[in-house]
Design a protein around this motif. Structure first.
Motif, PDB file in Angstrom:
ATOM      1  N   GLY A 127       0.794  -1.247  -0.092  1.00  0.00           N
ATOM      2  CA  GLY A 127       0.122  -0.237   0.034  1.00  0.00           C
ATOM      3  C   GLY A 127       0.666   1.236   0.007  1.00  0.00           C
ATOM      4  N   LYS A 128       1.988   1.314  -0.573  1.00  0.00           N
ATOM      5  CA  LYS A 128       2.785   2.427  -0.354  1.00  0.00           C
ATOM      6  C   LYS A 128       2.487   3.518  -1.497  1.00  0.00           C
ATOM      7  CE  LYS A 128       6.744  -0.023  -1.198  1.00  0.00           C
ATOM      8  NZ  LYS A 128       6.308  -1.484  -1.313  1.00  0.00           N
ATOM      9  N   SER A 129       2.177   2.779  -2.656  1.00  0.00           N
ATOM     10  CA  SER A 129       1.735   4.023  -3.494  1.00  0.00           C
ATOM     11  C   SER A 129       0.494   4.497  -3.203  1.00  0.00           C
ATOM     12  CB  SER A 129       1.667   3.167  -5.035  1.00  0.00           C
ATOM     13  OG  SER A 129       2.670   2.750  -5.390  1.00  0.00           O
ATOM     14  N   THR A 130      -0.520   3.731  -2.255  1.00  0.00           N
ATOM     15  CA  THR A 130      -1.755   4.247  -2.129  1.00  0.00           C
ATOM     16  C   THR A 130      -1.557   5.248  -0.931  1.00  0.00           C
ATOM     17  OG1 THR A 130      -2.819   1.761  -2.397  1.00  0.00           O
ATOM     18  CG2 THR A 130      -3.886   3.456  -0.896  1.00  0.00           C
ATOM     19  N   LEU A 131      -0.618   5.111   0.028  1.00  0.00           N
ATOM     20  CA  LEU A 131      -0.338   6.231   0.772  1.00  0.00           C
ATOM     21  C   LEU A 131       0.119   7.444   0.026  1.00  0.00           C
ATOM     22  CD1 LEU A 131       0.511   7.266   3.399  1.00  0.00           C
ATOM     23  CD2 LEU A 131       2.738   6.222   3.012  1.00  0.00           C
ATOM     24  N   MET A 132       0.664   7.262  -1.000  1.00  0.00           N
ATOM     25  CA  MET A 132       1.170   8.721  -1.900  1.00  0.00           C
ATOM     26  C   MET A 132      -0.108   9.064  -2.492  1.00  0.00           C
ATOM     27  SD  MET A 132       4.426   8.585  -1.580  1.00  0.00           S
ATOM     28  CE  MET A 132       5.455   9.108  -2.663  1.00  0.00           C
ATOM     29  N   ARG A 133      -0.958   8.317  -3.057  1.00  0.00           N
ATOM     30  CA  ARG A 133      -2.254   8.974  -3.387  1.00  0.00           C
ATOM     31  C   ARG A 133      -3.110   9.486  -2.655  1.00  0.00           C
ATOM     32  NH1 ARG A 133      -3.276   3.457  -6.175  1.00  0.00           N
ATOM     33  NH2 ARG A 133      -1.347   3.244  -7.138  1.00  0.00           N
ATOM     34  N   LEU A 134      -3.239   8.864  -1.147  1.00  0.00           N
ATOM     35  CA  LEU A 134      -3.940   9.548  -0.246  1.00  0.00           C
ATOM     36  C   LEU A 134      -3.363  10.980   0.115  1.00  0.00           C
ATOM     37  CD1 LEU A 134      -4.438   6.480   1.965  1.00  0.00           C
ATOM     38  CD2 LEU A 134      -6.488   7.574   0.698  1.00  0.00           C
ATOM     39  N   VAL A 135      -1.895  11.005   0.256  1.00  0.00           N
ATOM     40  CA  VAL A 135      -1.264  12.210   0.818  1.00  0.00           C
ATOM     41  C   VAL A 135      -1.592  13.266  -0.190  1.00  0.00           C
ATOM     42  CG1 VAL A 135       0.819  13.431   1.409  1.00  0.00           C
ATOM     43  CG2 VAL A 135       0.232  11.088   2.164  1.00  0.00           C
ATOM     44  N   THR A 136      -1.662  12.913  -1.595  1.00  0.00           N
ATOM     45  CA  THR A 136      -1.672  14.051  -2.694  1.00  0.00           C
ATOM     46  C   THR A 136      -3.334  14.224  -3.001  1.00  0.00           C
ATOM     47  OG1 THR A 136      -1.244  12.265  -4.080  1.00  0.00           O
ATOM     48  CG2 THR A 136       0.545  13.668  -3.680  1.00  0.00           C
ATOM     49  N   GLY A 137      -4.133  13.551  -2.431  1.00  0.00           N
ATOM     50  CA  GLY A 137      -5.646  13.746  -2.632  1.00  0.00           C
ATOM     51  C   GLY A 137      -5.894  13.120  -3.995  1.00  0.00           C
ATOM     52  N   LEU A 138      -5.156  12.161  -4.430  1.00  0.00           N
ATOM     53  CA  LEU A 138      -5.687  11.564  -5.767  1.00  0.00           C
ATOM     54  C   LEU A 138      -6.913  10.576  -5.357  1.00  0.00           C
ATOM     55  CD1 LEU A 138      -2.287  11.048  -7.517  1.00  0.00           C
ATOM     56  CD2 LEU A 138      -3.974  12.912  -7.943  1.00  0.00           C
ATOM     57  N   HIS A 139      -7.001  10.272  -4.055  1.00  0.00           N
ATOM     58  CA  HIS A 139      -7.760   9.473  -3.239  1.00  0.00           C
ATOM     59  C   HIS A 139      -8.094   9.885  -1.917  1.00  0.00           C
ATOM     60  CE1 HIS A 139      -7.615   6.254  -6.017  1.00  0.00           C
ATOM     61  NE2 HIS A 139      -6.458   5.600  -5.952  1.00  0.00           N
ATOM     62  N   ILE A 140      -9.216   9.728  -1.675  1.00  0.00           N
ATOM     63  CA  ILE A 140      -9.724  10.165  -0.385  1.00  0.00           C
ATOM     64  C   ILE A 140     -10.013   8.867   0.464  1.00  0.00           C
ATOM     65  CG2 ILE A 140     -11.550  11.682   0.895  1.00  0.00           C
ATOM     66  CD1 ILE A 140      -9.629  13.322  -1.071  1.00  0.00           C
ATOM     67  N   PRO A 141      -9.648   8.700   1.578  1.00  0.00           N
ATOM     68  CA  PRO A 141      -9.809   7.493   2.421  1.00  0.00           C
ATOM     69  C   PRO A 141     -11.265   7.609   2.658  1.00  0.00           C
ATOM     70  CG  PRO A 141      -8.804   8.989   3.751  1.00  0.00           C
ATOM     71  CD  PRO A 141      -8.985   9.796   2.400  1.00  0.00           C
ATOM     72  N   GLN A 142     -12.071   6.141   2.920  1.00  0.00           N
ATOM     73  CA  GLN A 142     -13.420   5.935   3.390  1.00  0.00           C
ATOM     74  C   GLN A 142     -13.452   6.333   4.731  1.00  0.00           C
ATOM     75  OE1 GLN A 142     -11.804   3.934   1.647  1.00  0.00           O
ATOM     76  NE2 GLN A 142     -12.803   3.191  -0.250  1.00  0.00           N
ATOM     77  N   THR A 143     -12.489   5.890   5.527  1.00  0.00           N
ATOM     78  CA  THR A 143     -12.191   6.495   6.990  1.00  0.00           C
ATOM     79  C   THR A 143     -10.839   6.932   7.396  1.00  0.00           C
ATOM     80  OG1 THR A 143     -11.764   4.236   7.417  1.00  0.00           O
ATOM     81  CG2 THR A 143     -14.018   4.507   7.971  1.00  0.00           C
ATOM     82  N   GLY A 144     -10.959   7.730   8.239  1.00  0.00           N
ATOM     83  CA  GLY A 144      -9.599   8.409   8.773  1.00  0.00           C
ATOM     84  C   GLY A 144      -9.619   9.686   7.987  1.00  0.00           C
ATOM     85  N   ALA A 145      -8.498  10.418   8.169  1.00  0.00           N
ATOM     86  CA  ALA A 145      -8.192  11.811   7.355  1.00  0.00           C
ATOM     87  C   ALA A 145      -6.625  11.699   7.147  1.00  0.00           C
ATOM     88  CB  ALA A 145      -8.926  12.864   8.155  1.00  0.00           C
ATOM     89  N   VAL A 146      -6.551  12.915   6.313  1.00  0.00           N
ATOM     90  CA  VAL A 146      -5.101  13.176   5.871  1.00  0.00           C
ATOM     91  C   VAL A 146      -5.069  14.684   5.927  1.00  0.00           C
ATOM     92  CG1 VAL A 146      -3.187  13.262   3.889  1.00  0.00           C
ATOM     93  CG2 VAL A 146      -4.864  11.320   4.195  1.00  0.00           C
ATOM     94  N   ASP A 147      -3.853  15.075   6.565  1.00  0.00           N
ATOM     95  CA  ASP A 147      -4.009  16.538   6.659  1.00  0.00           C
ATOM     96  C   ASP A 147      -2.469  16.904   6.102  1.00  0.00           C
ATOM     97  OD1 ASP A 147      -6.272  17.323   8.075  1.00  0.00           O
ATOM     98  OD2 ASP A 147      -5.182  16.742  10.127  1.00  0.00           O
ATOM     99  N   VAL A 148      -2.183  18.097   5.299  1.00  0.00           N
ATOM    100  CA  VAL A 148      -0.962  18.383   4.550  1.00  0.00           C
ATOM    101  C   VAL A 148      -0.864  19.802   4.754  1.00  0.00           C
ATOM    102  CG1 VAL A 148       0.162  18.881   2.272  1.00  0.00           C
ATOM    103  CG2 VAL A 148      -1.162  16.610   2.801  1.00  0.00           C
ATOM    104  N   ALA A 149       0.313  20.364   5.542  1.00  0.00           N
ATOM    105  CA  ALA A 149       0.372  21.759   5.818  1.00  0.00           C
ATOM    106  C   ALA A 149      -0.804  22.251   6.726  1.00  0.00           C
ATOM    107  CB  ALA A 149       0.633  22.451   4.559  1.00  0.00           C
ATOM    108  N   GLY A 150      -1.189  21.473   7.474  1.00  0.00           N
ATOM    109  CA  GLY A 150      -2.469  22.029   8.476  1.00  0.00           C
ATOM    110  C   GLY A 150      -3.684  22.002   7.753  1.00  0.00           C
ATOM    111  N   THR A 151      -3.940  21.433   6.578  1.00  0.00           N
ATOM    112  CA  THR A 151      -5.314  21.594   6.210  1.00  0.00           C
ATOM    113  C   THR A 151      -5.617  20.136   5.454  1.00  0.00           C
ATOM    114  OG1 THR A 151      -4.854  23.768   4.960  1.00  0.00           O
ATOM    115  CG2 THR A 151      -6.493  22.656   3.926  1.00  0.00           C
ATOM    116  N   ARG A 152      -6.956  19.952   5.754  1.00  0.00           N
ATOM    117  CA  ARG A 152      -7.454  18.584   5.387  1.00  0.00           C
ATOM    118  C   ARG A 152      -7.624  18.442   4.045  1.00  0.00           C
ATOM    119  NH1 ARG A 152     -10.229  15.717   9.558  1.00  0.00           N
ATOM    120  NH2 ARG A 152      -8.225  16.125  10.402  1.00  0.00           N
ATOM    121  N   VAL A 153      -7.043  17.238   3.688  1.00  0.00           N
ATOM    122  CA  VAL A 153      -7.023  16.914   2.303  1.00  0.00           C
ATOM    123  C   VAL A 153      -8.545  16.084   1.785  1.00  0.00           C
ATOM    124  CG1 VAL A 153      -6.077  15.417   0.328  1.00  0.00           C
ATOM    125  CG2 VAL A 153      -4.625  16.392   2.205  1.00  0.00           C
TER     126      VAL A 153
END
Ligand code: ATP
Length: 251
Positions: free
Chosen positions: A34-60
């Motif tokens: 799931g390494k590439s999946t992690l990359m896609r989650l951080v860059t907002g190419l995928h949005i997770p069904q549960t949980g959240a990702v923040d980049v520079a203090g802003t929710r993705v």
């Protein structure tokens, strides 16, 4: 994060990690974890069904524009010069497009400066197919950095290169990180690459991926390639290798 609906593939689950501003983080783990999946989650190419990702203090919630990305295969447009390929992201992102039109010379100078930084001074007018694989990957890094991203995501960027070219590019990335004030997340299968470059290494479990171990790499910077021939370096690589072997066993 699950692909393909409720009965689809659960790629990552309970994946929790945070990277500090300016840090160089590396993510390693078994194939398909799931390494590439992690990359896609951080860059907002995928949005997770549960949980959240923040980049520079802003929710993705959508693709993140302050991120630069470079993947294993540099997808340069063959009909554009290297310089025009590097400027491409600026033409795509609306806010840069206008500025690019008004200040073209300034951006061209910036692209040329980046080319110089990665050892490609004077190659801007060449077409991608006139460059070697290693040179294309260098140009690819310039393209990822042209809009001065705060975060640079590298997904196996050197995987397709020979060992010597790869080592050269490790030094290029090392120097870019030192000079550009950018946070980097590198996904790699190459443990020496991770230990040479990173401040922190996250080891993921087999799918569904989560973080099993976290290592702080304290070798002083700037790091020289000779570091890789020290006992401490080998020990670290060996330790990571053992953890990944265990994670694969647990599959
Ligand atoms: N678009 C997709 N649809 C369905 N399943 C997917 C999709 N993308 C990835 N997967 C599955 O999710 C899991 C994680 O894939 P991912 O590409 O994130 O792993 P990875 O760790 O980057 O793999 P590798 O180390 O082989 O590059 C894999 O089992 C993969 O088959």
């Amino acid at each position: 994060m699950r692909y393909g609906g409720a009965n689809g593939v659960l790629a990552v689950s309970g994946l929790d990690l945070s990277v500090k501003q300016g840090e160089f983080a590396a993510v390693v783990g078994p194939s398909g974890c799931g390494k590439s999946t992690l990359m896609r989650l951080v860059t907002g190419l995928h949005i997770p069904q549960t949980g959240a990702v923040d980049v520079a203090g802003t929710r993705v919630t959508k693709p993140v524009s302050i991120v630069g990305m470079a993947f294993q295969n540099p997808t340069m447009l063959p009909w554009r010069t290297t310089l025009d390929n590097i400027l491409l992201p600026l033409e795509i992102v609306e806010k840069h497009r206008r500025r690019l039109r008004q200040h073209k010379a300034e951006y061209v100078a910036k692209a040329e400066k980046l080319l110089e930084t990665v050892g490609l001074k004077g190659f801007g007018e060449k077409y991608p197919w006139q460059l070697s694989g290693g040179m294309q990957q260098r140009a690819n890094l310039c393209r990822a950095l042209i809009h001065e991203p705060q975060l640079l995501m590298l997904d196996e960027p050197f995987g397709a290169l020979d060992a010597f070219t790869r080592e050269e590019l490790w030094q290029v990335i090392r120097d870019l990180h030192a000079s550009q004030d950018v946070t980097i997340i590198l996904v790699t299968h190459d443990l020496r690459e991770a230990v040479f470059l990173a401040d922190r290494i996250f080891v993921m479990s087999a799918r569904p991926g989560r973080v099993l171990h976290e290592h702080t790499i304290t070798f002083p910077r700037p790091r020289d390639l000779e570091l890789m021939y020290t006992a401490e370096f080998s020990e670290k690589v060996h330790e990571l290798r053992g953890e990944i072997a265990d994670a694969r066993q647990a599959e």
